[in-house]
Design a protein around this motif. Structure first.
Motif, short mmCIF file in Angstrom:
data_model
loop_
_atom_site.label_atom_id
_atom_site.label_comp_id
_atom_site.label_asym_id
_atom_site.label_seq_id
_atom_site.Cartn_x
_atom_site.Cartn_y
_atom_site.Cartn_z
N ALA A 129 0.88 -0.92 -0.19
CA ALA A 129 0.10 -0.24 0.41
C ALA A 129 1.44 1.46 0.47
N GLU A 130 1.69 1.39 0.82
CA GLU A 130 2.76 2.18 0.86
C GLU A 130 3.41 2.78 -0.59
N PHE A 131 4.27 1.60 -1.04
CA PHE A 131 4.68 1.47 -2.25
C PHE A 131 3.51 1.93 -3.48
N HIS A 132 2.34 1.84 -3.75
CA HIS A 132 1.11 1.62 -4.28
C HIS A 132 0.48 3.65 -4.03
N ARG A 164 2.31 8.89 -6.90
CA ARG A 164 2.72 10.31 -6.63
C ARG A 164 3.67 10.17 -7.40
N HIS A 165 4.63 9.76 -7.93
CA HIS A 165 5.65 10.05 -7.99
C HIS A 165 6.05 9.46 -10.06
N TYR A 166 5.11 8.74 -9.84
CA TYR A 166 5.40 7.75 -11.47
C TYR A 166 5.19 9.61 -12.55
N ALA A 167 4.70 10.60 -12.39
CA ALA A 167 4.50 10.72 -13.64
C ALA A 167 5.73 12.21 -13.82
N GLU A 168 6.54 12.59 -12.65
CA GLU A 168 7.48 13.17 -12.24
C GLU A 168 8.61 12.72 -12.80
N LEU A 169 8.93 11.32 -12.51
CA LEU A 169 9.56 10.58 -12.73
C LEU A 169 9.75 10.13 -14.26
N SER A 170 8.87 10.31 -14.89
CA SER A 170 7.80 10.15 -16.38
C SER A 170 9.15 11.62 -16.73
N ARG A 171 8.64 12.29 -16.64
CA ARG A 171 9.07 13.43 -17.02
C ARG A 171 10.43 13.66 -16.95
N LEU A 172 10.95 13.31 -15.89
CA LEU A 172 12.76 13.54 -15.50
C LEU A 172 12.97 12.99 -17.17
N ALA A 173 12.18 11.27 -16.66
CA ALA A 173 12.78 10.53 -17.66
C ALA A 173 13.66 11.20 -19.52
#
Length: 186
Positions: A12-15, A20-29
């Motif tokens: 649950a914590e990982f989810h 929270r962070h997937y979109a930001e990490l994708s933009r960074l990539a």
């Protein structure tokens, strides 16, 4: 009740972290590799790697910075792999006697094209500092380098962008470049 409540809590914590962070990490990539298509995959691969080390990640002082570092390292590996592949293709075709044309130089260089021309470390520092508004310390933590290196690489990177783009190479344009140009959330 689940037979493994600690595992359920971690999942649950990982989810929540993922959401929270997937979109930001994708933009960074995307900004680090210059590729839209591969950015989502790279971010997903990074999050999978984080899941496998979730106990270590969640114990980190700054899990999001840890995640950015994983994305930066994976982007660096991806770029190196792409460069090696392009060299192999070029070498293959050069032995077939085909004439190669000069590089395709676009008439107008936008921020993202100019970023691709920067060496990886300068690009990463500029992107994290100006597109993601990270502090020098957070940028240093994400990349595993010193604050002094972040300062010098950011300064040199911005100077190169200024040279490539002219007087319009501002941190504001960097933030605009971080906003997705396509319809998705990445």
């Amino acid at each position: 009740m689940s037979p493994h409540p600690a595992a359920d809590d971690a999942a649950a914590e990982f989810h929540a972290f993922f959401e929270r962070h997937y979109a930001e990490l994708s933009r960074l990539a995307h900004l680090l590799t210059g590729e839209y298509d591969g950015a989502d995959d790279l971010a997903a691969d990074a999050l999978l790697a984080l899941w496998h080390r979730w106990d270590r990640v969640r114990a980190a002082e700054h899990p999001a910075a840890y995640a950015r570092g994983v994305v930066a390292n994976m982007a660096r590996s991806h770029i190196r792999s792409t460069v090696r592949e392009r060299r192999r293709i070029t070498l293959f075709w050069s032995h077939h006697g085909d004439e190669t044309l000069g590089p395709d130089v676009p008439a107008v260089v936008d921020v993202q094209q100019a970023l691709r021309r920067l060496p990886f470390r300068k690009r990463a520092c500029v992107v994290l500092r100006h597109a993601f508004d990270l502090s020098e310390k957070d940028t240093a933590n994400a990349l595993g380098i010193s604050v002094g290196t972040v300062k010098s690489q950011t300064s040199k990177g911005m100077a190169e962008l200024q040279r490539l783009l002219g007087p319009h190479a501002t941190p504001e344009r960097m933030r605009v470049a971080a906003v997705p140009a396509r319809g998705g959330t990445a």
